[in-house]
Scaffold this motif. Structure first.
Motif, PDB file in Angstrom:
ATOM      1  N   TYR A 286     104.322  12.141  21.923  1.00  0.00           N
ATOM      2  CA  TYR A 286     103.771  11.826  20.600  1.00  0.00           C
ATOM      3  C   TYR A 286     103.971  10.340  20.290  1.00  0.00           C
ATOM      4  CZ  TYR A 286     102.815  12.173  15.596  1.00  0.00           C
ATOM      5  OH  TYR A 286     102.271  11.999  14.349  1.00  0.00           O
TER       6      TYR A 286
ATOM      7  N   SER B  81     111.546  20.900  26.035  1.00  0.00           N
ATOM      8  CA  SER B  81     110.151  20.817  25.588  1.00  0.00           C
ATOM      9  C   SER B  81     110.033  19.959  24.329  1.00  0.00           C
ATOM     10  CB  SER B  81     109.589  22.224  25.311  1.00  0.00           C
ATOM     11  OG  SER B  81     109.645  22.995  26.490  1.00  0.00           O
ATOM     12  N   ALA B  82     110.972  20.134  23.403  1.00  0.00           N
ATOM     13  CA  ALA B  82     110.930  19.361  22.152  1.00  0.00           C
ATOM     14  C   ALA B  82     111.093  17.868  22.438  1.00  0.00           C
ATOM     15  CB  ALA B  82     112.019  19.847  21.206  1.00  0.00           C
TER      16      ALA B  82
ATOM     17  N   LEU C 285     108.031  16.513  24.276  1.00  0.00           N
ATOM     18  CA  LEU C 285     106.896  16.490  23.345  1.00  0.00           C
ATOM     19  C   LEU C 285     106.986  15.274  22.423  1.00  0.00           C
ATOM     20  CD1 LEU C 285     105.519  19.620  21.497  1.00  0.00           C
ATOM     21  CD2 LEU C 285     105.632  17.436  20.354  1.00  0.00           C
TER      22      LEU C 285
ATOM     23  N   PHE D  27      99.372  14.807  17.813  1.00  0.00           N
ATOM     24  CA  PHE D  27     100.077  16.089  17.693  1.00  0.00           C
ATOM     25  C   PHE D  27      99.457  17.108  18.641  1.00  0.00           C
ATOM     26  CE2 PHE D  27      99.731  20.351  15.824  1.00  0.00           C
ATOM     27  CZ  PHE D  27     101.066  20.709  15.715  1.00  0.00           C
TER      28      PHE D  27
ATOM     29  N   VAL E  16     101.378  18.613  22.030  1.00  0.00           N
ATOM     30  CA  VAL E  16     101.614  20.057  22.196  1.00  0.00           C
ATOM     31  C   VAL E  16     100.854  20.554  23.429  1.00  0.00           C
ATOM     32  CG1 VAL E  16     101.289  22.335  21.157  1.00  0.00           C
ATOM     33  CG2 VAL E  16     101.987  20.431  19.723  1.00  0.00           C
TER      34      VAL E  16
END
Lengths: 586, 31
Positions: A82, A74-75, A78, A107, A111
């Motif tokens: 971004y 996920s990080a 993400l 951001f 998310v």
């Protein structure tokens, strides 16, 4: 309420229930790595991917490893979204020469799409380039749904396995969910959408001359004549298909599924609603098959169907009844008009299909809309809000609905055990204090985030600055925004200008916490259940396959939701309903 | 400036999440 409307609703739920078994059986085969008809094509692709990424598909993970892998994935995804948004002005496929997305909005959006929320604080056609829509957003529609699916399967394995330390391999579940389930369905659905008129191209927007020039008064009070119109387009169908199947909901256009390029015909409208419930309904069958109790899966599906019906009945009734302030106006359905409260609704969809869409999209964590929930009557708007507040476990999001519902099942079994004075057991697994602690953590985090952030928002100038309406309706708008974000739904009540530093950051935090802080205790329960022995059922074991279980589960969901949120709902939509009847409008 | 805030917030959120995961696990181990 018209008979025609009820017939359409009946056809819809019949189709969902008929498709649940084949869909569920297919997913069981996929995740238990049995042979499927797609294997000749997909197995080589799967093996190649594992070889390139260095994944050992036979290596199993315990619940913590599974959770960490999900967080790392996920990080990384993400961060990609971004960066793509921030740099879209120098990246290709930016036909409209749009600038980079501002940091706070990037951001929020990163998310939002990572957490399967798809809350959109922006107007997509004037903010996002084609590359951002495809690489930054549509990819997340697959990944976040596949991650949810993987997590639900991990939970089911936790129930099914005995004395095991592991729940499967996150990378394998993610890959198989994407390759076998989401991609094939999306390709077929996108083709169907194109056949119905949904746009799919990479052209620049067209500018056309208006047949009838329009006089427009701007915000500065000056009047000008508009002679041209810009027709936004792009790779819509490919994003639309997974937007619905993955219960993501983020529209290619600002008007979402009310836009004729996203949802052009009654057939696409029906199929869009069906595709929202397809995988979540199938997962109940997968649950029954994987835990060796098909009847349990049907009992869970029955509870979901009962709650769905209560929701759609209420919205349809409230919207068909219309606005009491227009008592002197004919609001009855006829050959000439849809009747009822048509504000914010497409004439081509009418009351029944708007009510059904609103219920379905908030039962699941989809968030796509074909009508504007802000324009519903107070009681009509109460239902979408309540659906999300119940935790979106009525069919629910892809995977997220199933694991949310299973947490409620654990609590229902625990309460049943307390009532009869025996150690609670769920499908032969004893429910112990750690399981209940984690279940309560899961259930308490949700209202804590929603009510906490909404309260802060309603007490700060930055939070109040975005409001378009005052009184109870204004409260509903703020409450809905934080509810939608925390519930990872993504639909907006509208009326709230959310593209501000305050809302971009706080809603981003709500989406993050509403996803990941709830997944962790859920995985902890799954890991703990997997390690347990199976205790043979006795006469004192509470059966989880009967109508009594369905009633207990439904009652528990309603009571938990009512006890937690009734106070705030009574200050919002319920008060607005009472004041509307007394002649006050907001 | 907002980029720094957004990236710092993301690190903070994911870091907090990992600690939270460890906390949930230790609750079981501690009993």
């Amino acid at each position: 309420m018209s008979l025609n409307g009820w017939l359409q609703i009946a056809v819809f739920i019949a189709a969902v229930l008929v498709l649940a078994k084949p869909m569920g059986s297919f997913m069981t085969s996929v995740f238990e790595r049995r042979r499927t008809f797609l294997d000749p094509v997909l197995v080589p692709c799967e093996r190649l991917l594992y070889r390139v990424t260095g994944v050992n598909p036979d290596e199993e993970m315990n619940w913590m490893q599974y959770g960490v892998a999900m967080l790392i994935f996920s990080a990384a995804s993400l961060a990609l979204t971004y960066v793509v948004q921030r740099l879209q002005n120098v990246l290709p496929l930016n036909t409209q020469h749009l600038p980079g997305v501002p940091a706070d909005l990037a951001f929020n959006t990163a998310v939002s799409f990572t957490t399967n929320t798809n809350w959109q604080s922006y107007v997509p056609e004037t903010t996002m380039s084609y590359l951002t829509q495809m690489l930054g957003l549509a990819t997340h529609n697959f990944w976040s749904a596949a991650a949810g699916l993987a997590l639900a399967i991990a939970f089911i394995r936790g129930i099914a396995r005995r004395e095991a330390k592991t729940l499967g391999n996150f990378w394998v579940d993610l890959t198989r969910g994407t390759f076998w389930v989401l991609l094939p369905l999306s390709v077929i659905f996108a083709m169907v959408l194109v056949s119905q008129g949904v746009v799919q191209n990479l052209k620049s927007y067209d500018t056309v001359k208006l047949l009838e020039p329009q006089k427009v008064t701007g915000t500065d009070g000056k009047t000008s004549t508009v002679t041209t119109q810009t027709i936004a387009q792009g790779p819509v169908a490919s994003q639309e298909a997974i937007k619905m199947l993955g219960t993501n909901g983020g529209g290619f256009f600002n008007a979402n599924s009310a836009h004729p390029f996203e949802n052009p015909t009654p057939l696409t409208n029906f199929l869009q609603m069906l595709s929202i419930f397809l995988i979540p309904a199938g997962l109940t069958v997968t649950l029954g098959q994987m835990v060796g109790s098909p009847k349990h899966g049907w009992a869970v599906l029955a509870a979901m169907t009962v709650l769905w019906f209560a929701g759609v009945f209420t919205v349809f009734w409230a919207e068909a009844k219309g606005n009491p302030q227009f008592a002197n106006v004919d609001q009855h359905v006829s050959m000439q008009q849809a009747g009822g409260n048509m504000e914010g609704k497409e004439v081509r969809f009418g009351i029944a299909n708007s009510a059904l869409f609103a219920t379905v999209t908030t039962d699941a964590s989809c968030g796509a809309v074909n009508s504007m929930h802000d324009s519903f009557t107070p009681l009509g708007g109460l239902v979408p809000l309540t659906n999300i507040l119940l935790g979106e476990i009525v069919f629910g999001g892809v995977g997220a609905g199933m694991y949310g519902m299973l947490v409620f099942v654990i609590v229902a079994v625990f309460i049943a055990g307390l009532m009869v004075g025996r150690t609670p057991e769920y499908l032969g697994k004893k429910i112990e204090s750690y399981d209940v602690q984690m279940a309560m953590l899961y259930l308490l985090i949700f209202p804590l985030i929603i009510l906490g952030l909404a309260a802060i928002g309603l007490r700060t100038p930055a939070g109040l600055a975005g409001l378009a309406n005052h009184g109870p309706h204004g409260l509903s708008e703020v409450l809905y925004a934080y509810t939608s974000a925390t519930g990872n739904n993504g639909s907006a009540f509208a009326g709230l200008s959310a593209n501000t530093h305050w809302y971009n950051f706080t809603l981003g935090i709500a989406m993050f916490a509403g996803r990941f802080l709830m997944i962790v205790p859920m995985l902890a329960i799954a890991g703990n259940l997997a390690a347990k022995k199976i205790t043979p059922a006795t006469a004192g074991t509470f059966p989880v396959t009967t109508p009594l279980f369905t009633v207990l589960l439904t009652g528990l969901i309603v009571i938990v939701g009512a006890l937690t949120f009734f106070p705030v709902l009574s200050l919002g939509p319920i008060l607005e309903h009472l004041l509307l009847r007394a002649g006050h409008l907001f | 400036m907002l980029d720094v805030l957004a990236i710092a917030l993301l690190f903070l959120l994911f870091g907090a999440c990992l600690l939270y995961l460890r906390g949930c696990a230790s609750l079981k181990g501690g009993r």
